[in-house]
Design an enzyme around this catalytic site. Structure first.
Site, PDB file in Angstrom:
ATOM      1  N   ASP A  85     -37.417  28.742  34.142  1.00  0.00           N
ATOM      2  CA  ASP A  85     -38.210  29.253  35.357  1.00  0.00           C
ATOM      3  C   ASP A  85     -38.872  30.669  34.431  1.00  0.00           C
ATOM      4  O   ASP A  85     -38.601  31.045  33.320  1.00  0.00           O
ATOM      5  CB  ASP A  85     -37.119  29.795  36.117  1.00  0.00           C
ATOM      6  CG  ASP A  85     -37.495  31.052  36.903  1.00  0.00           C
ATOM      7  OD1 ASP A  85     -38.481  30.923  37.758  1.00  0.00           O
ATOM      8  OD2 ASP A  85     -36.894  32.140  36.880  1.00  0.00           O
TER       9      ASP A  85
ATOM     10  N   ASP B  61     -40.191  34.245  36.322  1.00  0.00           N
ATOM     11  CA  ASP B  61     -39.434  35.654  36.585  1.00  0.00           C
ATOM     12  C   ASP B  61     -37.817  35.866  36.767  1.00  0.00           C
ATOM     13  O   ASP B  61     -37.441  35.002  37.465  1.00  0.00           O
ATOM     14  CB  ASP B  61     -40.052  35.978  37.939  1.00  0.00           C
ATOM     15  CG  ASP B  61     -41.531  35.957  37.968  1.00  0.00           C
ATOM     16  OD1 ASP B  61     -42.357  36.285  36.823  1.00  0.00           O
ATOM     17  OD2 ASP B  61     -42.404  35.874  39.168  1.00  0.00           O
TER      18      ASP B  61
HETATM   19 MG   LIG Z   1     -36.563  33.317  38.759  1.00  0.00          MG
END
Ligand SMILES: [Mg+2]
Ligand SMILES: [Zn+2]
Length: 190
Positions: free
Chosen positions: A2, A4
């Protein structure tokens, strides 16, 4: 991986390049992924595009910068995939019930086809339950990091999850260190 909250600081919508900051350990973590014989792929939902908060070109600008920061540190991102859609907000073509918004598997399916990934032997590392669901939706394993939303997910939501993370780590670098490397896995099977 992932983006952020996992590779970069979770700051809400990254609506300007100045808001994008990698965690201090992220270049080291990706380099370790490279050395372990895995492909390093980023999968991220960027519904801020559908919401009209920023243009899709900004997402690409940020991903170019992220890739350059990695390369400057001797780390390689093999692929960066994003979903700019939202099922119910914004306007076409971004407003759509797509198959690529995590935890739906579209981004990983595309990555698997383009990069020849073996998803059953892959890991998804993220800070939210949706990242774990994404992993399990494609038969991969899921690691939850405590950065970003991770600590809150663990404290307030994880007790209700029917399936627990395959691995829980303080942050991305620890997660990568604890995932057995691909060459070792091959040797065990041989
Ligand atoms: Mg995230
Ligand atoms: Zn999408």
């Amino acid at each position: 991986m992932d983006r952020d909250g996992t590779l970069s600081h979770e700051v809400g919508y990254v609506n300007h390049p100045s808001r994008f900051r990698l965690y201090s350990y992220s270049v080291d973590a990706v380099r370790l992924v490279n050395q372990a014989g895995f492909l390093a792929v980023v999968v991220t939902n960027q519904a801020g595009v559908a919401r009209g908060y920023f243009p899709e070109s900004l997402v690409r600008t940020i991903h170019d910068a992220m890739t350059a920061l990695m390369e400057a540190g001797g780390a390689r991102l093999d692929g960066v995939y994003y979903c700019p859609h939202h099922p119910s907000v914004g306007e076409a073509p971004y407003r759509q019930d797509c198959d690529c918004r995590k935890p739906r598997p579209g981004l990983l399916r595309r990555a698997a086809a383009e990069l020849d990934l073996d998803l059953a032997r892959s890991w998804v590392i993220g800070d939210r339950h949706g990242d774990l669901q994404l992993a399990w939706n494609v038969g991969a394993r899921g690691a939850l990091v405590k950065s970003g939303y991770g600590l809150g997910e663990l404290a307030y939501h994880a007790p209700k999850w029917p399936r627990q993370p395959d691995l829980t780590a303080e942050h991305l670098l620890e997660a990568v260190r604890r995932i057995p490397d691909r060459s070792a896995a091959k040797e065990v099977r041989a």
